[in-house]
Design a protein around this motif. Structure first.
Motif, mmCIF file in Angstrom:
data_model
loop_
_atom_site.group_PDB
_atom_site.id
_atom_site.type_symbol
_atom_site.label_atom_id
_atom_site.label_comp_id
_atom_site.label_asym_id
_atom_site.label_seq_id
_atom_site.Cartn_x
_atom_site.Cartn_y
_atom_site.Cartn_z
ATOM 1 N N VAL A 87 0.843 -1.192 0.000
ATOM 2 C CA VAL A 87 0.000 0.000 0.000
ATOM 3 C C VAL A 87 0.882 1.246 0.000
ATOM 4 O O VAL A 87 1.745 1.394 0.862
ATOM 5 N N LEU A 145 0.569 5.519 -0.554
ATOM 6 C CA LEU A 145 -0.329 6.658 -0.738
ATOM 7 C C LEU A 145 0.458 7.945 -0.644
ATOM 8 O O LEU A 145 1.598 7.960 -0.180
ATOM 9 N N HIS A 151 -4.224 10.692 -2.103
ATOM 10 C CA HIS A 151 -4.572 9.673 -3.083
ATOM 11 C C HIS A 151 -3.756 8.402 -2.899
ATOM 12 O O HIS A 151 -2.594 8.435 -2.484
ATOM 13 N N LEU A 152 -4.430 7.308 -3.213
ATOM 14 C CA LEU A 152 -3.806 6.002 -3.118
ATOM 15 C C LEU A 152 -3.031 5.772 -4.405
ATOM 16 O O LEU A 152 -3.558 5.931 -5.498
ATOM 17 N N GLU A 179 -0.867 2.863 -4.786
ATOM 18 C CA GLU A 179 -0.883 1.407 -5.006
ATOM 19 C C GLU A 179 -1.579 0.727 -3.846
ATOM 20 O O GLU A 179 -1.594 1.252 -2.740
ATOM 21 N N GLU A 206 -4.835 -0.773 -3.551
ATOM 22 C CA GLU A 206 -6.277 -0.776 -3.297
ATOM 23 C C GLU A 206 -6.771 -2.189 -2.924
ATOM 24 O O GLU A 206 -7.557 -2.361 -1.998
ATOM 25 N N ASP A 207 -6.281 -3.183 -3.648
ATOM 26 C CA ASP A 207 -6.725 -4.570 -3.428
ATOM 27 C C ASP A 207 -6.258 -5.141 -2.095
ATOM 28 O O ASP A 207 -6.800 -6.128 -1.623
ATOM 29 N N LEU A 228 -6.229 -3.482 0.733
ATOM 30 C CA LEU A 228 -6.855 -2.794 1.857
ATOM 31 C C LEU A 228 -8.050 -3.576 2.389
ATOM 32 O O LEU A 228 -8.885 -4.039 1.626
ATOM 33 N N THR A 234 -8.901 0.988 8.400
ATOM 34 C CA THR A 234 -8.463 0.305 7.184
ATOM 35 C C THR A 234 -7.003 -0.066 7.352
ATOM 36 O O THR A 234 -6.205 0.751 7.816
#
Ligand SMILES: [Zn+2]
Length: 162
Positions: free
Chosen positions: A28, A30, A67-68, A70, A72-73, A75, A88
C-alpha cells in the motif's frame, strides 16, 4: 522540524508538496499533499489495540488532498460495531492505514508512522489524555543494559498525577 501554521490551511496557494506513506510490506502506497490539516496523539483504548501500541499519532488529512498510489486490493476495513468508526489496514502486513471516525467523513486520519518524510505538522493535539498508560516510555533517563547491545534500561519512572 517543519513548523506548521496554527491555522487551517487554505487551498490553492503555492506549489503543492507531497509526502508519501507506505505500509510495512510496501503493498500500500499513498500520497498526501502537505501540510496535513493537523496531527494528534490518540491513546484511546480502541486505537491502542488496533495499533498494538501505547498510542498512535495521526495526521488529519482532507480526503481530497490524499490519493492512493498502489494497493487498493490489499486494503481491508474493520467497522467498529459500537462506534461505527472504520479502520483500514493492509491485509498482507497488518499496518493501519486509515482511521475514519465517521463513514464518508471528508477528513481521514493517517498514522504519521507510515510516512518517511514530514507532513508539515507537529503533533500538538492529544485526544483523551487520561488514557495514557503507565507503561509507555515518556523520555525518562536511560542506561545501557550490559550484555544486550541496543537495549537500554529506564532509570526511573516518572511520577504522574492521578
Ligand atoms: Zn502491507
Amino acid at each position: 522540524l517543519v513548523k506548521g501554521n496554527e491555522e487551517a490551511v487554505e487551498e490553492g496557494e503555492g506549489r503543492p508538496e507531497e509526502s508519501v506513506g507506505r505500509c510495512l510490506c510496501g503493498a500500500v502506497v499513498l500520497a498526501i499533499r502537505t501540510p496535513a490539516f493537523w496531527a494528534w496523539h490518540d491513546p484511546s483504548p480502541a486505537t491502542r489495540k488496533a495499533h498494538g501500541a501505547g498510542y498512535a499519532t495521526y495526521a488529519g488529512v482532507w480526503r481530497k488532498r490524499m490519493h492512493l498510489i498502489e494497493g487498493e486490493d490489499a486494503l481491508r476495513r474493520y467497522c467498529d460495531p459500537e462506534t461505527f468508526e472504520i479502520r483500514t489496514f493492509c491485509e498482507i502486513c497488518g499496518t493501519p492505514i486509515f482511521y475514519e471516525r465517521r463513514h464518508g467523513a471528508s477528513m481521514v486520519n493517517v498514522p504519521l508512522a507510515i510516512f518517511e518524510q514530514g507532513l508539515g505538522r507537529e503533533p500538538r493535539y492529544l485526544r483523551r489524555p487520561e488514557e495514557i498508560q503507565e507503561w509507555i516510555y515518556l523520555g525518562e533517563p536511560l542506561t545501557p543494559l550490559k550484555g544486550y547491545p541496543g537495549i537500554f534500561r529506564v532509570r526511573m519512572k516518572r511520577r504522574r498525577g492521578v
